[in-house]
Design an enzyme around this catalytic site. Structure first.
Site, mmCIF file in Angstrom:
data_model
loop_
_atom_site.group_PDB
_atom_site.id
_atom_site.type_symbol
_atom_site.label_atom_id
_atom_site.label_comp_id
_atom_site.label_asym_id
_atom_site.label_seq_id
_atom_site.Cartn_x
_atom_site.Cartn_y
_atom_site.Cartn_z
ATOM 1 C CB CYS A 50 -0.945 -0.003 1.197
ATOM 2 S SG CYS A 50 -2.140 -1.345 1.131
ATOM 3 C CB THR A 51 4.019 2.102 1.752
ATOM 4 O OG1 THR A 51 3.455 1.931 3.054
ATOM 5 C CG2 THR A 51 5.025 3.225 1.772
#
Length: 143
Positions: A50-51
């Site tokens: 997600c980062t």
């Protein structure tokens, strides 16, 4: 209105909501204005994938801007977590977030859009993308 038991379909009006974001309080339909929008969810702040995804969206956001498309992210984590995560994304991805992140700690919006998988951890959203047209209707969904 949709909930976790009723899937949104193409052509349905994107549900409106008011929410706290990393850029202040918004009312979704007002925030969208008369243009296109992309609402996407990610399962949890600080996860490596997600980062990377949020960093890439920030990196290509000028392409969305040039086309008049607004982007906004959502997770079920609170605003203070988003603030810490924003700094982590800057540090690890070398890019500053340039779009709002919705804090949906009570899962109200995730439930409204059917983003919680019924057989998974009920605190984590599934990866969902909604492309919304100027008429506020859903034009594409990816889950």
């Amino acid at each position: 209105m949709a909930n976790s038991n009723t899937a949104l379909q193409l052509g349905d009006e994107a549900p409106d909501f008011t929410a706290e974001t990393s850029e202040g309080t918004i009312t979704f339909h007002d925030w969208l204005g008369d243009g296109w929008g992309v609402l996407f969810s990610h399962p949890k702040d600080f996860t490596p994938v997600c980062t990377t995804e949020l960093g890439e969206v920030a990196r290509i956001k000028p392409e969305f801007d040039r086309r008049g498309v607004k982007v906004i992210g959502l997770s079920v984590d609170p605003l203070d977590s988003h603030e810490r995560w924003t700094r982590d994304i800057e540090e690890t991805q070398g890019v500053t977030l340039n779009f709002p992140l919705i804090a949906d700690g009570d899962r109200r919006i995730a439930d409204l859009y059917g983003m919680i998988h019924p057989n998974a951890d009920d605190t984590a959203t599934v990866r969902s993308v909604f492309v919304i047209g100027p008429d506020k209707k859903i034009k594409l969904t990816i889950t």
